[in-house]
Design a protein around this motif. Structure first.
Motif, short mmCIF file in Angstrom:
data_model
loop_
_atom_site.label_atom_id
_atom_site.label_comp_id
_atom_site.label_asym_id
_atom_site.label_seq_id
_atom_site.Cartn_x
_atom_site.Cartn_y
_atom_site.Cartn_z
N TYR A 61 -22.70 6.31 -17.43
CA TYR A 61 -24.03 5.77 -17.09
C TYR A 61 -24.21 4.40 -17.75
CZ TYR A 61 -29.15 5.36 -17.27
OH TYR A 61 -30.46 4.91 -17.19
N ARG A 91 -22.04 1.71 -15.82
CA ARG A 91 -22.60 1.32 -14.53
C ARG A 91 -23.78 0.38 -14.70
NH1 ARG A 91 -22.85 6.73 -13.41
NH2 ARG A 91 -25.12 6.56 -13.18
N LEU A 142 -15.68 7.19 -14.99
CA LEU A 142 -16.36 7.08 -13.70
C LEU A 142 -15.62 7.87 -12.63
CD1 LEU A 142 -17.28 3.30 -13.74
CD2 LEU A 142 -18.86 5.20 -13.92
N ASP A 160 -18.94 6.81 -8.02
CA ASP A 160 -19.56 5.71 -8.77
C ASP A 160 -18.99 4.35 -8.37
OD1 ASP A 160 -21.05 7.50 -10.38
OD2 ASP A 160 -19.27 7.86 -11.62
N LEU A 162 -20.65 0.21 -8.52
CA LEU A 162 -19.96 -0.57 -9.54
C LEU A 162 -19.20 -1.73 -8.91
CD1 LEU A 162 -19.24 -0.87 -12.51
CD2 LEU A 162 -17.24 0.57 -12.09
#
Length: 358
Positions: free
Chosen positions: A272, A275, A312, A316, A320
């Motif tokens: 988290y 990102r 990740l 994701d 990203l």
């Protein structure tokens, strides 16, 4: 959190829910915020507007409202943003509270959806609703992200937190309802978290037990250049996000018995961070910062960024990749990319309940 000893009495005449609206010099936003609060389909609520010593036309606007559900608390001096939020908590008469910053909006069904869950478990400490994001400068809406795994209902708080950390639900402070005493028990909103204070408040509460989830858009967060958090520099934002990772790890160690679950939470928190940190750094390109300008920041935080990067998942990669493209590509290409993204977003539906100040 203990929840079995509380009863939800629908026969009482007082407000069950308080909608707190902290405001400061935002008269051009405030009216629509109040109107969205007054439009609630559930009727047992009050509205507290805490005016943090505004010097614009806020006082005059507030005098235009005569609804008995609306109370105004005016500060003699500016207390700072988080302390003004805490005034709403202190003044609340409702057993539950929703904080709606003056530039955000809530849907007419927000309270109704939350109270429906409270009828099943009145002692819930927190109910998480999802919400849209409105990009004011582009006049574009990012629709709420809803969980494909968790339906609306009462869940283990850790399950909801994991969905949020994975980016599978989009929650904002205006779409979250708290049990008022649960907020008061932790001293209200933390004053030493000016950037991530909302996260630092509801994330530990989620890890304390069961919580509600409304997997339906309940409001809209307005993203614009006048927000409090937009004024913080990159270093400040990244440090607060890093503290969130440490906070989740500490709270999980204290409240989660399963070591595998604790490890999962820490990994998700690090992913988290990566990102959002890359997104924050990349956003500086919109202010004409060049990649060489940002290299010192990337180097300073490379260990934390890489630690999250290896955690990740495939899901994701798209957000990203978009941030990395904005960060790494030459300025003409990034401008083209942003225009392409904006063109795609215009095809998204605009929420009918949202009234945004122009």
């Amino acid at each position: 959190m203990e929840s079995s000893h509380s009863n939800l009495s629908e026969s009482d005449s007082g407000p069950l829910v308080t909608i707190g609206i902290p405001t400061f010099n935002r008269v051009h936003w405030l009216k629509d915020c109040i109107l969205s609060a007054l439009a609630q389909s559930y009727q047992r609520y009050e509205i507290i507007v805490s005016d943090n010593a505004s010097t614009d036309g806020t006082a005059g606007l507030l005098r235009q409202f005569s609804d008995p559900r609306l109370r105004v608390v005016t500060q003699e001096r500016n207390l700072g943003p988080m302390q003004n939020w805490n005034v709403c908590v202190t003044e609340a008469k409702g057993d539950y509270i929703v904080i709606v910053p003056d530039d955000d909006r809530i849907a007419p069904w927000m309270l109704d959806r939350c109270v429906s869950l409270l009828r099943t478990d009145p002692g819930l400490a927190v109910i998480i609703g999802i919400g849209d994001v409105y990009l004011v400068a582009d006049r574009q809406i990012l629709p709420a992200i809803g969980s494909r795994k968790l339906a609306t209902g009462i869940r283990e708080g850790v399950d909801i937190l994991e969905e949020y950390l994975r980016g599978r639900i989009s929650a904002h402070v205006c779409t979250i309802m708290f049990r008022t005493e649960a907020l008061r028990a932790i001293g209200g909103w933390p004053l030493h978290w000016p950037f991530a204070g909302d996260l630092a408040t509801w994330m530990p509460i989620l890890l304390s037990g069961r919580a509600g989830l409304v997997n339906e858009s309940c409001g809209v967060y307005c993203s614009h250049a006048e927000t409090q958090t937009s004024r913080f520099d990159i270093e400040f934002r990244l440090k607060d996000l890093q503290r969130i990772v440490h906070l989740i790890r500490a709270e999980a160690d204290d409240k989660i018995a399963d070591p595998k679950r604790r490890c999962t939470l820490e990994s998700l928190a690090k992913a988290y961070f990566t990102r959002h940190a890359i997104g924050i750094i990349a956003s500086r390109r919109r202010t004409n910062a060049t990649l060489p300008d940002l290299l010192p920041v990337l180097w300073q935080w490379h260990r934390d960024l890489c630690s999250g990067l290896i955690r990740l998942k495939c899901g994701d990669l798209f957000p990203l990749a978009r941030s990395l493209a904005l960060l790494l590509l030459p300025a003409p290409l990034t401008r083209l990319l942003r225009r392409s993204i904006r063109a795609l977003r215009r095809k998204r539906p605009y929420p009918a309940f949202t009234t945004v100040a122009q």
